[in-house]
Design an enzyme around this catalytic site. Structure first.
Site, short mmCIF file in Angstrom:
data_model
loop_
_atom_site.label_atom_id
_atom_site.label_comp_id
_atom_site.label_asym_id
_atom_site.label_seq_id
_atom_site.Cartn_x
_atom_site.Cartn_y
_atom_site.Cartn_z
CG ASP A 149 -1.88 1.14 1.44
OD1 ASP A 149 -2.79 1.48 0.44
OD2 ASP A 149 -1.90 1.94 2.24
CD GLU A 152 17.22 -13.76 3.01
OE1 GLU A 152 16.29 -13.93 4.11
OE2 GLU A 152 18.03 -12.90 3.04
#
Length: 533
Positions: free
Chosen positions: A209, A271
């Protein structure tokens, strides 16, 4: 088998993502407000529709002053929407159905009920607690009670609120949404932990956002405005749907430091696995500045609002396509396309409403779905829903409450599932939901439209089914073809798309008609689109 380490095969590059506005999708407990168990119960609808993923608006602990975009705890579920275990159940069920789950992240601001902000108010000026937010004194040499600068809130009114000890805090949105100071390393550390928290719970991505808003010019200087104008965020139009970019001087938006944040987030997503993603809500002023957010080491996608802003006309639509593809091509990103969301007037209404608006909405959707990249659908558009004229006593959008102008409630009315009267299967019981549904929606429910070949729902289902046949094989090159003035025609691999924005029927090129947005005889009628192979 696709190579998961090849960026060109990542699932989101050609995905159809369905936006779930959590309050208005499905209610499991009869309180009139949608919740996570309600979403889980309706996931088969999304699987049947043929989308690839769902994006869920914020469901975190929140006082709900901005319907969840004012977050008090990023690592828990608000009791209004369920429990943390309900979020886990939702993710697990979606994955069983082959759906990815994207959750909303709100990093520009917190709620004023967040423990950090409450601590900041208690600690006082100059404290480490206040340094997490944008607290400032009145300018030297100015009268007492003068805010630090002339910025205005996106939701109307000033962007600064004064606290009891005389300092001011910045809120580019509602006064209950204080902006964080991203130059404080504690802020970055907190959000990196939040990312890992939800990745560990199995989510597939994040919608970020106000992705362009985290950093402000460090001087917090006044915004330069034209004589006779007032300072504003530059993001709001007359209905406060945040789609206008009139002012070019924007010291509060799109600062270069923000890209360091997303490079760090990119490493965290990598990751967690090669199939994790993030998409930016970044209201930037040019396609080039939008593309900066999707460089290979930053976010994976950025919402492209250009089509949403374009009038119903072939020439602007063609410009949106060519400009968007040209902007993302140098950085190797996939484009996104969107016609409606929870912040704007539904596109059927924007295109004129009624039968004409619906025909145009279906035609624009068909053209959009043919393009390379991801299409983002907003809940209820597959039912042909229009904007609702919500009575003043039922309006809850903070922009309406701050300005008195009609806000975004009309696109947030809970969607109809079944039955002949409200709440149309939205939840158990017979009471109207949190925003009342119109009496004329009985023919628009999922139940009423299922199996009707002329319905908008079955049109969406068929369009998404056919799209799957070419989405990954038609290539990323699009050629806009010469056509009559009111006609948009383009070719993508073996697919030719014709969109007639005019009133006069036009000849179709040779080829097998795969799908049309409305009835087609020898010619393509006005306000209609077709796919040919």
């Amino acid at each position: 088998m696709a190579d998961l380490n090849d960026p060109k095969t990542f699932w989101w590059r050609n995905a159809v993502v369905y936006q779930v506005y959590v309050r208005s999708f499905a209610d499991s407990d009869g309180d009139g407000i949608g919740d996570l168990p309600g979403i889980t119960s309706r996931l088969p609808h999304l699987a049947d529709l043929g989308v690839d993923a769902l994006w869920i608006t914020p469901f975190y602990t929140s006082p709900q002053n901005d319907h969840g975009y004012d977050v008090a705890d990023y690592r828990d579920v608000d009791p209004l929407f369920g429990k943390l275990s309900d979020a886990d159940d939702l993710v697990a069920r979606a994955h069983e159905l082959g759906l990815r789950v994207v959750v909303d992240l709100v990093p520009n601001h917190t709620s004023d009920q967040h423990e950090w902000f409450k601590a900041a108010l208690a600690a006082g000026p100059g404290s480490p607690e206040r340094a997490r937010y944008m607290f400032r004194d009145s300018p030297e040499g100015k009268p007492e009670g003068t805010p630090p600068n002339n910025w205005s809130s996106v939701f109307g009114g000033p962007a600064w609120t004064q606290v009891e000890d005389g300092q001011w805090y910045l809120h580019l949105f509602d006064s209950t949404q204080p902006d964080l100071d991203w130059r404080n390393p504690e802020v970055a550390e907190m959000f990196e932990d939040v990312l890992r928290f939800w990745l560990d719970r199995g989510v597939d991505g994040f919608r970020v956002d106000v992705a362009h808003g985290l950093f402000k010019e460090e001087s917090l200087r006044d915004q330069i405005v034209e004589e006779g104008e007032t300072a504003s965020s530059g993001q709001v139009n007359s209905d406060h749907s945040m789609v206008s970019l009139d002012l070019k001087d924007e010291p509060m938006w799109d600062q270069p430091e923000v890209h360091g944040v997303y490079r760090a987030w990119h490493r965290i997503l990598d990751e967690a696995g090669p199939d994790k993603m993030a998409v930016a809500e970044a209201w930037t002023q040019t396609p080039e500045s939008m593309a900066a957010f999707v460089r290979p080491d930053e976010l994976d996608q950025a919402f492209n609002f250009a089509w949403l802003l374009a009038d119903w006309s072939a020439e602007p639509f063609a410009g949106v396509i060519t400009d968007t593809l040209a902007a993302v091509e140098p950085v190797g990103a996939s484009p996104t396309w969107v016609l409606s969301n929870h912040d704007v007037v539904r596109h059927v209404t924007r295109y004129g409403g009624g039968e004409q608006g619906l025909a145009r909405g279906r035609a624009a959707t068909l053209a959009m779905l043919a393009l390379p990249g991801s299409s983002y659908l907003y809940q209820g558009e597959e039912l042909g829903l229009e904007q609702v004229d919500v009575a003043p006593e039922h309006r809850q959008d903070p922009s309406y409450l701050r300005t008195g102008e009609v806000g975004r409630d009309g696109c947030r009315v809970p969607i109809p599932w079944s039955g002949s009267e409200a709440p149309y299967g939205f939840g158990p019981g017979t009471a109207q939901p949190w925003i009342p549904q119109p009496a004329e929606w009985a023919d628009l429910t999922v139940e009423a439209q299922t199996g009707d070949p002329s319905s908008t729902l079955e049109f969406y289902r068929e369009a998404l089914r056919v799209r799957r046949e070419f989405a990954w094989t038609a290539g990323d090159d699009v050629e806009v073809l010469d056509a009559e003035p009111d006609v948009l025609m383009f070719r993508r691999g073996p697919l030719t798309v014709v969109l007639n924005c005019g009133e006069t029927p036009v000849e179709l090129p040779e080829g097998e008609l795969l799908l049309a947005s409305g009835p087609v005889d020898d010619k393509l009628p006005g306000d209609t689109a077709a796919w040919l192979r």
